[in-house]
Motif scaffolding. Structure first.
Motif, mmCIF file in Angstrom:
data_model
loop_
_atom_site.group_PDB
_atom_site.id
_atom_site.type_symbol
_atom_site.label_atom_id
_atom_site.label_comp_id
_atom_site.label_asym_id
_atom_site.label_seq_id
_atom_site.Cartn_x
_atom_site.Cartn_y
_atom_site.Cartn_z
ATOM 1 N N LYS A 1 7.454 0.309 -0.389
ATOM 2 C CA LYS A 1 8.486 -0.718 -0.203
ATOM 3 C C LYS A 1 9.502 -0.292 0.849
ATOM 4 N N HIS B 1 7.858 -0.749 4.159
ATOM 5 C CA HIS B 1 7.789 -2.183 4.454
ATOM 6 C C HIS B 1 9.144 -2.679 4.975
ATOM 7 N N SER C 1 10.060 -4.174 8.626
ATOM 8 C CA SER C 1 10.727 -5.469 8.774
ATOM 9 C C SER C 1 11.868 -5.357 9.777
ATOM 10 N N LYS D 1 3.658 -6.228 12.919
ATOM 11 C CA LYS D 1 3.476 -7.228 11.867
ATOM 12 C C LYS D 1 2.209 -6.962 11.050
ATOM 13 N N LYS E 1 2.915 -4.147 8.693
ATOM 14 C CA LYS E 1 3.757 -4.664 7.620
ATOM 15 C C LYS E 1 2.922 -5.450 6.607
ATOM 16 N N LEU E 2 2.006 -6.266 7.090
ATOM 17 C CA LEU E 2 1.140 -7.046 6.203
ATOM 18 C C LEU E 2 0.230 -6.139 5.378
ATOM 19 N N LYS F 1 2.277 -4.748 2.620
ATOM 20 C CA LYS F 1 2.550 -5.784 1.612
ATOM 21 C C LYS F 1 1.338 -5.998 0.722
ATOM 22 N N GLU F 2 0.163 -6.034 1.325
ATOM 23 C CA GLU F 2 -1.071 -6.214 0.558
ATOM 24 C C GLU F 2 -1.311 -5.049 -0.388
ATOM 25 N N ILE G 1 1.021 -3.079 -1.641
ATOM 26 C CA ILE G 1 2.047 -3.179 -2.695
ATOM 27 C C ILE G 1 1.603 -4.197 -3.736
ATOM 28 N N SER G 2 1.106 -5.340 -3.283
ATOM 29 C CA SER G 2 0.648 -6.376 -4.218
ATOM 30 C C SER G 2 -0.530 -5.891 -5.044
#
Length: 53
Positions: free
Chosen positions: A11, A14, A18, A39, A42-43, A46-47, A49-50
């Motif tokens: 996080k 990320h 950002s 970007k 970053k994606l 995020k993926e 982390i999810s």
């Protein structure tokens, strides 16, 4: 490294990306390719982390 500390580190990265993307978009000397690469990084974060949440 525990899962929660790993998530926190992701996080932080990320959030850092950002800020880097926002800064790059305001800077005329940064190419579109560089912004796109940031970007994508970053994606990916995020993926991950999810996926781990």
């Amino acid at each position: 490294m525990s899962l929660s500390s790993h998530l926190e580190e992701l996080k932080k990265k990320h959030a850092s990306l950002s800020a880097a993307v926002e800064h790059a978009q305001r800077s005329p000397s940064v190419s579109t390719l560089e912004i796109t690469q940031l970007k994508k990084q970053k994606l990916r974060l995020k993926e991950e982390i999810s996926r781990l949440s």
